[in-house]
Design a protein around this motif. Structure first.
Motif, PDB file in Angstrom:
ATOM      1  N   CYS A 276      -4.915 -14.186  14.177  1.00 41.99           N
ATOM      2  CA  CYS A 276      -6.074 -13.463  13.673  1.00 41.99           C
ATOM      3  C   CYS A 276      -5.750 -12.918  12.285  1.00 41.99           C
ATOM      4  N   THR A 278      -5.442 -10.512   9.478  1.00 38.20           N
ATOM      5  CA  THR A 278      -5.343  -9.061   9.440  1.00 38.20           C
ATOM      6  C   THR A 278      -5.972  -8.534   8.156  1.00 38.20           C
ATOM      7  N   ASP A 281      -3.962  -9.272   5.172  1.00 32.67           N
ATOM      8  CA  ASP A 281      -4.127 -10.624   4.644  1.00 32.67           C
ATOM      9  C   ASP A 281      -5.254 -10.671   3.627  1.00 32.67           C
ATOM     10  N   ASP A 284      -4.328  -8.884   0.483  1.00 35.93           N
ATOM     11  CA  ASP A 284      -3.343  -9.639  -0.297  1.00 35.93           C
ATOM     12  C   ASP A 284      -3.959 -10.828  -1.022  1.00 35.93           C
ATOM     13  N   THR A 285      -5.012 -11.386  -0.445  1.00 33.56           N
ATOM     14  CA  THR A 285      -5.656 -12.505  -1.111  1.00 33.56           C
ATOM     15  C   THR A 285      -6.087 -12.105  -2.518  1.00 33.56           C
ATOM     16  N   THR A 288      -2.504 -10.298  -4.662  1.00 31.08           N
ATOM     17  CA  THR A 288      -1.450 -11.187  -5.150  1.00 31.08           C
ATOM     18  C   THR A 288      -2.050 -12.486  -5.683  1.00 31.08           C
ATOM     19  N   PRO A 290      -3.281 -15.140  -8.348  1.00 34.68           N
ATOM     20  CA  PRO A 290      -2.677 -15.446  -9.650  1.00 34.68           C
ATOM     21  C   PRO A 290      -3.395 -14.768 -10.822  1.00 34.68           C
ATOM     22  N   PHE A 294      -2.683 -10.293 -11.064  1.00 39.40           N
ATOM     23  CA  PHE A 294      -1.985  -9.890 -12.284  1.00 39.40           C
ATOM     24  C   PHE A 294      -2.767  -8.834 -13.053  1.00 39.40           C
ATOM     25  N   PHE A 382       7.022  -8.801  -5.537  1.00 36.51           N
ATOM     26  CA  PHE A 382       6.776 -10.192  -5.166  1.00 36.51           C
ATOM     27  C   PHE A 382       6.158 -10.957  -6.337  1.00 36.51           C
ATOM     28  N   MET A 383       5.208 -10.301  -7.023  1.00 33.59           N
ATOM     29  CA  MET A 383       4.506 -10.979  -8.101  1.00 33.59           C
ATOM     30  C   MET A 383       5.369 -11.160  -9.339  1.00 33.59           C
ATOM     31  N   LEU A 501       7.260  -7.420   3.300  1.00 34.03           N
ATOM     32  CA  LEU A 501       5.968  -6.975   2.779  1.00 34.03           C
ATOM     33  C   LEU A 501       5.255  -6.258   3.919  1.00 34.03           C
TER      34      LEU A 501
ATOM     35  N   ARG B  42       1.950 -17.353   1.322  1.00 31.25           N
ATOM     36  CA  ARG B  42       1.557 -17.633  -0.054  1.00 31.25           C
ATOM     37  C   ARG B  42       2.773 -17.751  -0.944  1.00 31.25           C
ATOM     38  N   PRO B  45       2.519 -15.896  -7.902  1.00 29.12           N
ATOM     39  CA  PRO B  45       1.778 -16.532  -9.003  1.00 29.12           C
ATOM     40  C   PRO B  45       2.640 -17.436  -9.883  1.00 29.12           C
ATOM     41  N   ARG B  58       5.901 -10.095   7.457  1.00 30.52           N
ATOM     42  CA  ARG B  58       5.957 -10.904   6.254  1.00 30.52           C
ATOM     43  C   ARG B  58       7.234 -10.640   5.478  1.00 30.52           C
TER      44      ARG B  58
END
Lengths: 719, 74
Positions: A276, A278, A281, A284-285, A288, A290, A294, A382-383, A501, B42, B45, B58
């Protein structure tokens, strides 16, 4: 009674600690390492006053570094710490199996445990169901569901703890939940005699087995353990035999524990077969993404920068005004003399300098705590890790580096978010290269003295261009330094990036408040003492012996008699300049002149550099005094600029040529001048070695760079 | 195949980890044990690091390290 709180990072351990103890946490240190020890008090109806110790978050008890040995030292009450009567192991419901791994390790040491399952609400959103009764039956300790942030289940947890501490027999599984293979069991038995003989805190065979296993697992990582050499020798011998036999301890230990955890998982946890999606999620779409990710990242970093750079300004001014008022008041009530000068120019100036950092520190920690508490900081790392990795830095180094553009002091405190000691030290060593705001007045003054504001290049003035160049160059330098230091001084193996994360969550306001309160307290008490002492020393250097030449005194008397106020003021400034020239700092400036002459500096600049050691902006007011226009000279004052532009060397050449100016700006850009930074580096690294390394490498590089610029420029005929 | 080669959104079953002892035991303690299912949530970037979902949580790791983790696509 003492109770330890253990748990994975991000399991909500600290929030639970704060929920249990209230705002009375005491912060201490472990000798020799950078980890802090937090303690708090909790009153229970039957057990009475309980001391709660917050063990640093860890995924495993195995010690891979000196910092990680803290967990076992606390749990077993070694090295002078009190042995906990029980431990609360905080488990994150959304990653239950990984958290149970730590619980199993704690149980192997026969520590009485209460398991607190946190983040149940997040687990429900992830459609996870947990069966508490089954867990209790499998692990043979009480499991309590809590939500630390919402303060739910705290009462039940306290009651269970009270019951455990007040009644005699604590719930501990009588034997290990998993079975080491026979060969490993034999190895553990080999260590039994030496452990029984040497370590009296391991009373039971199970505790000795657990400690023997911990030794074997930890010793594989080449870390210096705080264990008697005779035991280490024995353990290393066993370990060599295991290696020689080609056996795999990971398989015999870690996989066996997980085998147990997994073998019973159908009983205690139900996950939806269909994944499922969350809320995290969905967030984060975007965060994070691109493009959007940013943009949002840049926006958030922009806000942090803005807060450090300008929002903190009114608060700093307010504090400065407060200290100014205090100084003026003391000036009125105290007779002129040594005591008054010491109080006003030494102590209040020093305390003021320390307290003046508070607004920036509070702002930075407010943002970092918010970002960390919500889970965004891990996403930011992470980015940006893709960029930072290329220069040998960790993704988490970004926020400290950016903050360094405002001020190195909060930036160095911000390196705390970096887990690995190597990466943290490396970041700490390059943060002072970022051009902080205290350098701005010095740059402005130098540029103003050399380039008239009318000189333009297109529509941009020379000054703006140079300033822009300085910012770009200093950032590039910091990154290059990180690259070089990372491959030389901090060679070792870079820590792999293994970053959890955590699900997004709302920050806990109480924890936020406590973090800010604790950070200010620690900064004021540790860095504050060093800064205060150094301010007083510098004050003495700049003021003593402080004799006014008789010639000037005579002329002043004449002017006073003639009632010539303008002449008198000029003479007073001249007297001040003369006193500075005669002071220890002035003598020091003359003494170092031969050393700084090749950089194009005279003794007056030398005195300015000594003043800049207190804080870089002090350079400006020191120059004001040296050039005899009084100490209220600032970077915008035309009088000071004019005096500098007009200044001549003994041979009649100008002192402030463009080449000298550029050489000096390069020196300011690189040299380690700010003692507040040094005080914080010292208190954060707990090491004089690294503090002196920082001074030596930055100031050495600054000297060489300025030398090359000045002498190179002369060869090209620019002087 | 290795974990770094997996496409975003795909799942795989972990097999063995060949790596220096430190990283290997760290990954195992984090629950990346043989037989566990992972999915690539994912990719950062700039193509590195990657985010994987394993045992309900995660984890971010660099491609260089993910390349040491063998897995089987499912």
């Amino acid at each position: 009674m003492t109770v330890a709180i253990a748990g994975n990072p991000n399991a909500g351990k600290t929030t639970l600690f704060n929920a249990l103890t209230g705002a009375n946490a005491k912060i201490g240190n472990y000798p020799g390492i950078t980890v802090e020890r937090r303690m708090g008090l909790l009153e229970l109806p039957r057990a009475g006053l309980v001391e709660l110790v917050d063990i640093p978050g860890t995924y495993s008890l195995t010690a891979r570094s000196a910092d990680e040995e803290v967990a076992i030292i606390e749990l077993l009450g070694r090295k002078g710490f009190k042995r906990p009567d029980a431990a609360i192991v905080v488990l994150d419901a959304t990653a239950l199996e990984r958290n149970l791994f730590l619980l199993m390790q704690v149980l192997e040491f026969e520590v009485p445990v209460i398991a607190a399952i946190n983040m149940l609400d997040a687990a429900h959103k992830d459609c996870i169901e947990i069966d508490f009764e089954s867990l209790q039956e499998i692990f043979q300790v009480p499991f309590i569901g809590v939500s630390a942030r919402k303060r739910q289940g705290i009462g039940e947890l306290k009651a269970a703890l009270d019951h455990l501490l007040a009644t005699g027999k604590p719930p501990v599984p009588e034997r290990w939940l998993w079975h080491p293979p026979a060969v490993l069991e034999k190895d553990l038995n080999l260590l039994e005699p030496v452990l029984k003989r040497e370590l009296d805190f391991l009373e039971t065979p199970n505790r000795r087995r657990a400690f023997a296993l911990w030794l074997l697992m930890s010793l594989r990582e080449n870390v210096e353990l705080q264990v008697a050499p005779v035991i280490l020798d024995e353990a290393r011998r066993v370990l060599r035999r295991i290696r020689k036999a080609g056996r795999d301890l990971d398989r015999e230990v870690i996989l066996k524990r997980y085998e147990f955890i997994d073998s019973r998982s159908v009983d205690y946890i139900r996950r939806p077969s269909e994944q499922c999606r969350t809320p995290s999620d969905r967030i984060d779409t975007v965060l994070t993404h691109p493009v959007w990710g940013f943009l949002i990242f840049m926006f958030i970093m922009g806000i942090i920068f803005q807060a450090l750079f300008s929002w903190s300004d009114p608060f700093i001014s307010l504090l400065e005004q407060g200290f100014g008022a205090l100084s003026r008041w003391l000036e009125v009530i105290l007779p002129a003399g040594f005591l008054r000068a010491l109080l006003i120019d030494g102590i209040i100036a020093g305390v003021g300098a320390v307290v003046g950092f508070l607004p920036q520190i509070l702002f930075l920690f407010l943002f970092i705590s918010l970002l960390e508490g919500t889970g965004y900081l891990a996403r930011a790392a992470f980015m940006i890790d893709g960029v930072m990795r290329r220069i040998g830095l960790h993704g988490q180094a970004f926020v400290p580096m950016l903050s360094g553009l405002a001020c190195a002091v909060p930036a160095i405190l911000a390196t705390r978010t970096i887990e690995s000691r190597r990466d943290r030290l490396l970041t700490l060593m390059v943060v002072p290269l970022m051009s902080c705001s205290a350098r701005l007045p010095a740059y402005t003054l130098i540029i103003g003295a050399i380039f008239p504001a009318t000189q333009q290049w297109g529509f941009i003035s020379y000054g703006t261009m140079i300033l822009l160049g300085i910012y770009v160059l200093s950032t590039v330098l910091a990154l290059v330094a990180a690259g070089i230091l990372g491959k030389t001084v901090f060679k070792g193996k870079p820590q792999p990036l293994l970053l959890e994360l955590p699900p997004y969550r709302l920050p806990d306001l109480k924890s936020l408040g406590m973090t800010l309160w604790e950070r200010s307290r620690v900064f004021l008490s540790t860095a504050g003492t060093i800064i205060l002492v150094m301010t007083v020393i510098l004050w003495v250097l700049l003021r003593f012996p402080g004799e006014t030449p008789a010639e000037i005194t005579g002329q002043m008397a004449q002017a006073q008699a003639a009632g010539d106020a303008t002449r008198l003021e000029a003479l007073q400034n001249e007297a001040q300049a003369a006193r500075l020239e005669n002071s220890y700092a002035g003598q020091l400036g003359t003494l170092i002149e031969p050393v700084i002459k090749p950089l194009g500096f005279d003794w007056k600049i030398g005195v300015g550099l000594i003043g800049a050691f207190a804080a870089r902006e002090v350079f400006v007011s020191t120059m004001g005094v040296v050039y005899g226009i009084g100490d209220d000279g600032n970077e915008e004052s035309t009088g000071l600029r004019q005096a500098m532009t007009d200044a001549r060397r003994p041979d009649g050449r100008k002192v402030w040529t463009p080449l000298t100016g550029v050489s000096l700006m390069i020196f300011f850009m690189i040299a380690m001048q700010c003692m507040s930074t040094l005080a914080v580096v010292r208190s954060e690294t707990k090491s004089w070695k690294w503090t002196f390394f920082l001074i030596a490498y930055l100031t050495g590089t600054a000297y060489i760079a300025s030398l090359l610029v000045y002498q190179g420029g002369r060869l090209l005929g620019l002087a | 195949m290795t974990l770094d080669k997996l496409q975003m959104g795909t799942s795989a079953r972990l097999m063995h980890i060949d790596s220096s002892a430190t990283l290997r035991s760290r990954l195992l303690e984090l629950g990346l044990t043989p037989g566990t299912d992972v999915s690539i949530v994912r990719v950062a970037p700039m193509g590195d690091p990657i985010e994987v979902k394993v045992r309900g949580y995660r984890l971010t790791l660099r491609k260089k390290d993910a390349a040491l983790i063998n897995c089987q696509k499912i």
